[in-house]
Design an enzyme around this catalytic site. Sequence first.
Site, short mmCIF file in Angstrom:
data_model
loop_
_atom_site.label_atom_id
_atom_site.label_comp_id
_atom_site.label_asym_id
_atom_site.label_seq_id
_atom_site.Cartn_x
_atom_site.Cartn_y
_atom_site.Cartn_z
N ARG A 29 0.83 -1.21 0.00
CA ARG A 29 0.00 0.00 0.00
C ARG A 29 0.86 1.25 0.00
NH1 ARG A 29 -5.44 -1.19 1.00
NH2 ARG A 29 -5.73 -3.32 1.76
N ILE A 31 2.06 4.84 0.95
CA ILE A 31 2.08 5.51 2.26
C ILE A 31 1.20 6.76 2.26
CG2 ILE A 31 4.05 7.07 1.89
CD1 ILE A 31 5.12 6.06 4.62
N ASN A 87 4.61 6.54 -13.72
CA ASN A 87 5.21 7.82 -14.06
C ASN A 87 6.67 7.61 -14.48
OD1 ASN A 87 2.85 9.23 -13.22
ND2 ASN A 87 3.52 9.04 -11.09
N VAL A 96 10.24 8.22 -6.95
CA VAL A 96 11.02 7.06 -6.52
C VAL A 96 11.52 6.36 -7.78
CG1 VAL A 96 11.04 4.87 -5.28
CG2 VAL A 96 9.69 6.80 -4.38
N HIS A 100 7.43 1.41 -10.75
CA HIS A 100 6.29 0.94 -9.97
C HIS A 100 5.01 1.31 -10.68
CE1 HIS A 100 7.71 4.87 -8.58
NE2 HIS A 100 6.44 5.20 -8.40
N HIS A 102 1.24 2.26 -10.13
CA HIS A 102 0.24 2.67 -9.15
C HIS A 102 -1.07 1.96 -9.53
CE1 HIS A 102 2.32 6.31 -7.46
NE2 HIS A 102 2.97 6.24 -8.62
P1 5GP Z 1 5.96 8.26 -7.96
O1 5GP Z 1 5.73 9.70 -7.55
O2 5GP Z 1 7.43 7.95 -8.07
O3 5GP Z 1 5.19 7.85 -9.18
O4 5GP Z 1 5.36 7.39 -6.79
C1 5GP Z 1 6.06 7.14 -5.61
C2 5GP Z 1 5.04 6.75 -4.58
O5 5GP Z 1 5.73 6.15 -3.49
C3 5GP Z 1 4.22 7.92 -4.01
O6 5GP Z 1 2.84 7.71 -4.27
C4 5GP Z 1 4.56 7.89 -2.51
O7 5GP Z 1 3.44 8.19 -1.70
C5 5GP Z 1 5.04 6.48 -2.31
N1 5GP Z 1 5.99 6.33 -1.23
C6 5GP Z 1 7.07 7.11 -0.98
N2 5GP Z 1 7.75 6.66 0.09
C7 5GP Z 1 7.08 5.55 0.53
C8 5GP Z 1 7.31 4.64 1.60
O8 5GP Z 1 8.26 4.73 2.38
N3 5GP Z 1 6.42 3.62 1.74
C9 5GP Z 1 5.35 3.48 0.89
N4 5GP Z 1 4.51 2.44 1.13
N5 5GP Z 1 5.12 4.31 -0.14
C10 5GP Z 1 5.97 5.33 -0.31
#
Ligand code: 5GP
Length: 114
Positions: A29, A31, A87, A96, A100, A102
């Site tokens: 899930r 965060i 993304n 990150v 991944h 979503h």
């Molecule tokens: P991005 O912005 O790279 O597409 O998505 C990264 C996602 O990782 C974000 O939705 C953010 O909330 C999630 N995220 C960042 N740090 C953590 C963490 O330590 N644990 C979890 N479960 N999600 C994280």
Amino acid sequence: MSEDLFLKIINREIPADIVYETDSVLAFRDINPQAPLHVLVIPKTHIRTINDIGAEHTALVGELFTAAAAIAAEHGYADDGYRVVMNCNEAAGQTVFHIHLHLLAGRSLSWPPG
Ligand code: 5GP
């Protein structure tokens, strides 16, 4: 220490609410959830962005989608519908740098996204 945040989750160096796992894929899930169900589906292999996906990764990337579909179905969203999005780099909002998907479900999702 692992080189990226999600490798730390894979290696159980930091906690996460894991909902699905195979030898090659992990899902947990988000965060900061943006929908009632917001799960991140990641490969256990480090791939930095979509731009780094090679021919050797095509089966693995396919597994991300079959995992997302299985998780959505398990949570009862297969028929109502859900969204999967990945993304790539800063302009798309990637924060990150370990690819991944979503998986978002449980509310009406507008289009186009912001
Ligand atoms: P991005 O912005 O790279 O597409 O998505 C990264 C996602 O990782 C974000 O939705 C953010 O909330 C999630 N995220 C960042 N740090 C953590 C963490 O330590 N644990 C979890 N479960 N999600 C994280």
